[in-house]
Design an enzyme around this catalytic site. Sequence first.
Site, PDB file in Angstrom:
ATOM      1  N   TYR A 108     -34.529 -20.366  35.830  1.00 29.71           N
ATOM      2  CA  TYR A 108     -33.365 -20.295  34.943  1.00 29.71           C
ATOM      3  C   TYR A 108     -33.708 -19.722  33.578  1.00 29.71           C
ATOM      4  CZ  TYR A 108     -31.050 -23.914  37.807  1.00 29.71           C
ATOM      5  OH  TYR A 108     -30.484 -24.626  38.811  1.00 29.71           O
TER       6      TYR A 108
ATOM      7  N   SER B  55     -32.756 -16.574  43.636  1.00 33.07           N
ATOM      8  CA  SER B  55     -32.517 -17.077  42.284  1.00 33.07           C
ATOM      9  C   SER B  55     -32.508 -18.586  42.349  1.00 33.07           C
ATOM     10  CB  SER B  55     -31.167 -16.598  41.775  1.00 33.07           C
ATOM     11  OG  SER B  55     -30.116 -17.359  42.347  1.00 33.07           O
ATOM     12  N   ASP B  56     -32.782 -19.231  41.236  1.00 28.21           N
ATOM     13  CA  ASP B  56     -32.507 -20.656  41.206  1.00 28.21           C
ATOM     14  C   ASP B  56     -30.984 -20.805  41.232  1.00 28.21           C
ATOM     15  OD1 ASP B  56     -32.699 -23.381  41.079  1.00 28.21           O
ATOM     16  OD2 ASP B  56     -34.154 -23.390  39.457  1.00 28.21           O
ATOM     17  N   CYS B  57     -30.516 -22.028  41.563  1.00 26.43           N
ATOM     18  CA  CYS B  57     -29.087 -22.173  41.807  1.00 26.43           C
ATOM     19  C   CYS B  57     -28.286 -21.942  40.534  1.00 26.43           C
ATOM     20  CB  CYS B  57     -28.829 -23.509  42.470  1.00 26.43           C
ATOM     21  SG  CYS B  57     -29.683 -23.516  44.054  1.00 26.43           S
TER      22      CYS B  57
ATOM     23  N   ALA C 152     -28.465 -19.447  38.736  1.00 27.38           N
ATOM     24  CA  ALA C 152     -29.202 -18.692  37.713  1.00 27.38           C
ATOM     25  C   ALA C 152     -28.580 -17.324  37.450  1.00 27.38           C
ATOM     26  CB  ALA C 152     -30.674 -18.532  38.103  1.00 27.38           C
TER      27      ALA C 152
END
Length: 570
Positions: A239, A270-272, A274
Site C-alpha cells: 500500500y 496488488s494489496d487489497c 491498493a
Amino acid sequence: MGLSSLLIPIFSLLLLTDHKLVFTESTQPPYSCDTSNPSTRSYSFCNPNLSIAQRAEDLVSRLTLDEKLSQLVNTAPSIPRLGIPSFQWWSEALHGVANAGPGIRFNGTIKSATAIGTEARGVYNAGQAGGMTFWAPNINIFRDPRWGRGQETPGEDPFVTAKYGVAYVRGLQGDSLHGGRLGKRLKASACCKHFTAYDLDHWKGIDRFVTVQDLADTYQPPFESCVVKGRASGIMCAYNRVNGVPNCADFNLLTGIARKKWNFHGYNTSDCEAVSIIHEEQGYAKTPEDAIADVLKAGMDVECGSYITKHGKSAVLQKKVPIHQIDRALRNLFSIRIRLGLFDGNPSELLFGKIGANQVCSKKHLQLALDAARNGIVLLKNTEALLPLPKTNPNISLAVIGPNANASSLVVLGNYYGSPCKLVTLLKGFQHYANNTIYHPGCDDGIQCASAEINQAVEVAKKVDYVVLVMGLDQTQERESHDRDQLDLPGKQQELINNIAKASKKPVILVLLSGGPVDITFAKHHNKIGAILWAGYPGELGGLALAQIIFGDHNPGGRLPITWYPKDFV
Ligand SMILES: *[C@@H]1O[C@H](CO)[C@@H](O)[C@H](O)[C@H]1NC(C)=O
Ligand SMILES: *[C@@H]1O[C@H](CO)[C@@H](O)[C@H](O)[C@H]1NC(C)=O
Ligand SMILES: *[C@@H]1O[C@H](CO)[C@@H](O)[C@H](O)[C@H]1NC(C)=O
Ligand SMILES: *[C@@H]1O[C@H](CO)[C@@H](O)[C@H](O)[C@H]1NC(C)=O
Ligand SMILES: *[C@@H]1O[C@H](CO)[C@@H](O)[C@H](O)[C@H]1NC(C)=O
Ligand SMILES: *[C@@H]1O[C@H](CO)[C@@H](O)[C@H](O)[C@H]1NC(C)=O
C-alpha cells in the site's frame, strides 16, 4: 522421559480423543481442458506438450476484451465458452491454511487445517478452495517494535527473514518434493509480500522515506531471496509509497528490479484496494483510469479489489491502457494457473490430485505445529534454576494467573489463521502436569487490564507452591492497521505482576504472549521474578509446548527475532 514416549500419550489424550474428522465423499473442484470434451481438446492451451508460455499465449489470444478485463481482479469469473472455471486469487495461509481471505472455506468435509503446502492442495481437491494462490509469507522487516503486523514476520534481521522466505516458499510450492527440482509445476503458489519497505501500516500516513542504501541492505534482500532462491510464483506490491511513489505503480521496482534483475516469472498482485488508494487516497493518479494505467504499466498483473472491473474498460477506451499490457498481465496470470495443473484435464489423475482430506490435520502436521511452538519459545531469564518445575512431585500446587492464562484460540493463533485442528489451551497444558492447578484471570477486562483484581489474585498466589503469570498482548493491542504507540504492558498488568511477585512464596515465572516486544525492564532485575519466557502467539499446540518447557520435557532454544527496546526508545 524421552520426548516421543511423552508425546504419544499426550497426543492420544489431548489430540485424538475429540478430534473427529469424518471423511465423506468430497466435491471435486471444476477443471479446464476436460479430455473427454471434443471442443476443448483441440485448444493449444490444453496441450501439456507445449511450453507454459505458449499455452498461456494461446489462451490469452482467444479472449475478448471484456473477458480479458474480467480476469484482472482477484475474483476472476469463469469463461464458459472456453470451458474455463472461475478462480479466486486471494487465499491466505500465514499461520496454516486460513479462511481469512475469500478463497478457503471450512464448510465441507474439511473443517480445519494446520500446515500449508500439502494441506492447501488437500483443501482444494476437496472442493473447498476457489484457488491455490496464497498471499504469504510476509517477509517485511520488523524494524519498528510498535508495528502491529510485526507478528506476521520472522523479525528484524534481513538474513533470517530471507532464509525463512526461501524455506516457506519452497515448502508451500512443493519444491522440496523433488530436491528443489520440481520444475515449473506448483503444488500451491506462494506470494512474497508486501513489496517493499512496508512496516508500520497505520502510522501517521502511509508514506515511507527510505534511502537507496537502506533498501539495498535491509528491505530488499528477503524479496530477492524469495524470488531468486525460493522461486516464488507471486509478489504483492504494498500500500505504501516509497519516497513518494506508490509501490504498485513503481515501474523500476516491479519491472526493473523484480522481473529483470531477479528474473521473476510469477504474477504480481496488488494489496487489497491498493489500486483504488493510488487515486482515492494518495491522489497520485488524477483519475481511476490513470491509476489503472499506472499499475499495469508498472507491472502489476492482478488487482485485489474491483477497481479494474469498474474502470478498466473506460481506461482502455480512453487509450490510457494499451492492450499489450493487459495481455502481459493475463499471460502471467494464466501461466500460474497452468503451472498449478488446472489446464491439464482431470486433476484427480495428476501429480497433486491425489492429496486427500486425510492429509489435512494429519498427526505429522500436528507434530509440526508442536515442534514449531516448542522451538519458538524463548527463555529470557532463569535465576537459580527455577525452571524446570519438578514434574515428579504429583502434589505440586500451581497458580496460573493473568489475562492470557486461559487465552482463547483468537489469542494464541495470532492472525491469518484457519480453524485449528486441535487447540490445547495454556491452562490445559499446565493441568496436564499439575492436577492441583488454580486459574485466576487477574484482570477484569482481558488484556487491556484497565481494572484488575489484584487482591484476589494475590490471595491465590500465596496459597500455592509455584506461580506462573501469563501476561502480554493480543490482537486488541497489535494488529493489522493498529500499531502501538508505546511498549509498556497494557493497563495494570505490571502492577499485578509486582504485587503477586511480592506476595508469592517463591519467585514467580512470567510468561509473555505477544507478537511485538514489550518493555519488561522492571522484571529483568526483579529478584522475585525468577523466570521469564516469551512465547509469541504459539499456535494451536502452544499450551502443550509451554507446559513441556516449564516442566522440563523440552529445552527452550528459541531466540528473539527482534530487539526488545526500553520504552523510551520510541
Ligand atoms: C503429447 O506427447 C505425447 C508423447 O509424445 C503424445 O502421446 C501425446 O499425444 C501428445 N499430446 C498432445 C495433446 O499432443
Ligand atoms: C461453502 O461455501 C461456499 C461459498 O460460500 C458455497 O458456495 C458452498 O456451497 C458451501 N458449501 C457447503 C457444503 O455448504
Ligand atoms: C509484474 O508482472 C509484470 C509482467 O511481466 C512485470 O513486468 C513486473 O515486473 C512484475 N512485477 C514484479 C514485482 O515482478
Ligand atoms: C503427596 O501427598 C500425599 C497425601 O498428602 C502424601 O502422602 C505424599 O507423601 C505426597 N507425595 C509427595 C511426593 O510429596
Ligand atoms: C492427575 O490425576 C489423574 C487422575 O486423578 C492421575 O491419573 C494423574 O496421574 C494425575 N497427574 C498428575 C500430574 O499428578
Ligand atoms: C478456559 O477457556 C475455555 C475456552 O477457551 C473455556 O471453555 C474454559 O471454561 C476456560 N476455563 C476456565 C477455568 O475459565
